[in-house]
Design a protein around this motif. Sequence first.
Motif, PDB file in Angstrom:
ATOM      1  N   UNK A 104       0.856  -1.195   0.000  1.00 39.14           N
ATOM      2  CA  UNK A 104       0.000   0.000   0.000  1.00 39.14           C
ATOM      3  C   UNK A 104       0.883   1.234   0.000  1.00 39.14           C
ATOM      4  N   UNK A 105       0.275   2.404  -0.220  1.00 34.66           N
ATOM      5  CA  UNK A 105       1.083   3.627  -0.164  1.00 34.66           C
ATOM      6  C   UNK A 105       1.481   3.952   1.281  1.00 34.66           C
ATOM      7  N   UNK A 106       0.788   3.359   2.267  1.00 37.19           N
ATOM      8  CA  UNK A 106       1.247   3.460   3.655  1.00 37.19           C
ATOM      9  C   UNK A 106       2.628   2.818   3.776  1.00 37.19           C
ATOM     10  N   UNK A 107       2.754   1.598   3.303  1.00 37.59           N
ATOM     11  CA  UNK A 107       4.034   0.886   3.368  1.00 37.59           C
ATOM     12  C   UNK A 107       5.069   1.550   2.464  1.00 37.59           C
ATOM     13  N   UNK A 108       4.638   2.012   1.312  1.00 35.61           N
ATOM     14  CA  UNK A 108       5.545   2.686   0.373  1.00 35.61           C
ATOM     15  C   UNK A 108       6.194   3.906   1.033  1.00 35.61           C
ATOM     16  N   UNK A 109       5.415   4.667   1.776  1.00 35.69           N
ATOM     17  CA  UNK A 109       5.905   5.911   2.357  1.00 35.69           C
ATOM     18  C   UNK A 109       6.723   5.689   3.621  1.00 35.69           C
ATOM     19  N   UNK A 229      -2.053   8.140   2.203  1.00 35.48           N
ATOM     20  CA  UNK A 229      -1.259   9.338   2.453  1.00 35.48           C
ATOM     21  C   UNK A 229      -2.097  10.605   2.340  1.00 35.48           C
ATOM     22  N   UNK A 230      -3.026  10.622   1.400  1.00 39.70           N
ATOM     23  CA  UNK A 230      -3.673  11.857   0.976  1.00 39.70           C
ATOM     24  C   UNK A 230      -4.548  12.566   2.009  1.00 39.70           C
ATOM     25  N   UNK A 231      -5.220  11.881   2.952  1.00 42.75           N
ATOM     26  CA  UNK A 231      -6.076  12.648   3.871  1.00 42.75           C
ATOM     27  C   UNK A 231      -5.354  13.795   4.567  1.00 42.75           C
ATOM     28  N   UNK A 232      -4.096  13.611   4.933  1.00 38.75           N
ATOM     29  CA  UNK A 232      -3.355  14.681   5.616  1.00 38.75           C
ATOM     30  C   UNK A 232      -3.232  15.919   4.750  1.00 38.75           C
ATOM     31  N   UNK A 233      -3.237  15.742   3.426  1.00 36.21           N
ATOM     32  CA  UNK A 233      -3.104  16.865   2.495  1.00 36.21           C
ATOM     33  C   UNK A 233      -4.451  17.520   2.184  1.00 36.21           C
ATOM     34  N   UNK A 234      -5.536  16.917   2.611  1.00 37.56           N
ATOM     35  CA  UNK A 234      -6.869  17.404   2.243  1.00 37.56           C
ATOM     36  C   UNK A 234      -7.584  18.121   3.379  1.00 37.56           C
ATOM     37  N   UNK A 235      -6.888  18.336   4.496  1.00 32.87           N
ATOM     38  CA  UNK A 235      -7.537  18.904   5.680  1.00 32.87           C
ATOM     39  C   UNK A 235      -7.375  20.414   5.817  1.00 32.87           C
ATOM     40  N   UNK A 236      -6.298  20.974   5.264  1.00 29.07           N
ATOM     41  CA  UNK A 236      -6.029  22.408   5.445  1.00 29.07           C
ATOM     42  C   UNK A 236      -7.199  23.253   4.964  1.00 29.07           C
ATOM     43  N   UNK A 237      -7.592  24.237   5.771  1.00 29.96           N
ATOM     44  CA  UNK A 237      -8.693  25.121   5.415  1.00 29.96           C
ATOM     45  C   UNK A 237     -10.060  24.550   5.693  1.00 29.96           C
ATOM     46  N   UNK A 238     -10.133  23.386   6.373  1.00 35.10           N
ATOM     47  CA  UNK A 238     -11.423  22.766   6.682  1.00 35.10           C
ATOM     48  C   UNK A 238     -11.486  22.418   8.166  1.00 35.10           C
ATOM     49  N   UNK A 239     -12.683  22.094   8.621  1.00 35.00           N
ATOM     50  CA  UNK A 239     -12.868  21.586   9.980  1.00 35.00           C
ATOM     51  C   UNK A 239     -13.096  20.076   9.968  1.00 35.00           C
ATOM     52  N   UNK A 240     -12.613  19.436   8.928  1.00 28.69           N
ATOM     53  CA  UNK A 240     -12.764  17.983   8.818  1.00 28.69           C
ATOM     54  C   UNK A 240     -11.686  17.265   9.626  1.00 28.69           C
ATOM     55  N   UNK A 247       2.193   6.320  12.228  1.00 29.32           N
ATOM     56  CA  UNK A 247       3.504   6.542  11.602  1.00 29.32           C
ATOM     57  C   UNK A 247       3.368   7.449  10.372  1.00 29.32           C
ATOM     58  N   UNK A 248       2.330   7.211   9.606  1.00 26.54           N
ATOM     59  CA  UNK A 248       2.113   7.998   8.399  1.00 26.54           C
ATOM     60  C   UNK A 248       1.754   9.436   8.747  1.00 26.54           C
ATOM     61  N   UNK A 249       0.918   9.615   9.757  1.00 30.63           N
ATOM     62  CA  UNK A 249       0.519  10.956  10.185  1.00 30.63           C
ATOM     63  C   UNK A 249       1.711  11.735  10.734  1.00 30.63           C
TER      64      UNK A 249
END
Length: 308
Positions: A104-109, A229-240, A247-249
Amino acid sequence: MRFNKLDLNLLVALDALLSEQNISRAAEKIHLSQSAMSNALARLREYFNDELLVQVGRKMEPTPRAEALRDHVRDILVRVDATVAAQPEFVPAQANRLFRLFVSDYTMTTLMPHLFKLAYEQAPGIRFDLRPQIAYPHRVLERGEADLLIIPKEYCSTEHPADLLLEETYCCVVWDQSPLAKGEMTNERYMAAGHVVVQVGDGQTALEDWFMQRLGIVRRVEASTYSFVSPAYLLAGTNRIATMHRRLAEEASRSLPIVLRDVPIAVPTMEQSMQWHKHRTSDPGLTWLRGLLKEAVAEMDKARHDAR
């Protein structure tokens, strides 16, 4: 070589035909001419007294007899490869072997950079082919298309050996300017927030979502993505909020405006395992790689500790 009047070389052709369902591609796959592959198909049809592949529109489809043969033929060829083609010893410094890993991209990263570093130090000629995770991952093992799967224990097949690589916990991730970044992360705040979740596709849910379903927890999903990986990049500017592998976070938090919080519900720990085909347990190259992966986990967690 013949067995019960069958030229065993034809099994290689049959495997390619069933895999590609196209005479030209099957011929190319095993380095035969198209006419030679057509001749092989004719001989197979005669031996099995079945069409095996029939033309339907622009493609060829396997007959029920061919479908029944598919897994058995692949298993025979994997056994041959494991017992005859495998080298009796493996010298890392001299090796140029290609290893295919489904990750997975978790393991990849998180893990693969450490594996690549260690492998380059010990065996600079080793090559890697990293493939994306798929639904029903055991099938690529049984078709001989993967040397190793790196997957959660829950997705491992009971037909093949597996070994625990690491344990992973989960955390909440929010934008550092969100109200959710301040104060206690209660169950009520967690459930009231809009969530960014991972849907891995092919009808297979991410393990974290599977845990939630098992606990009877229904989150308000406002966005979904195919990448861990992507959820961390999709949070800025939101209250989500996103629930991510810790480890990934932590890796993402070094460069993104996010804050990590504890999950207010008891999400079980993920047990990440490596799995290989049962016929390849004694493969010296895979034995080396499995050991190197455990070394890579230790290196990863040492670097994680040092970064704190």
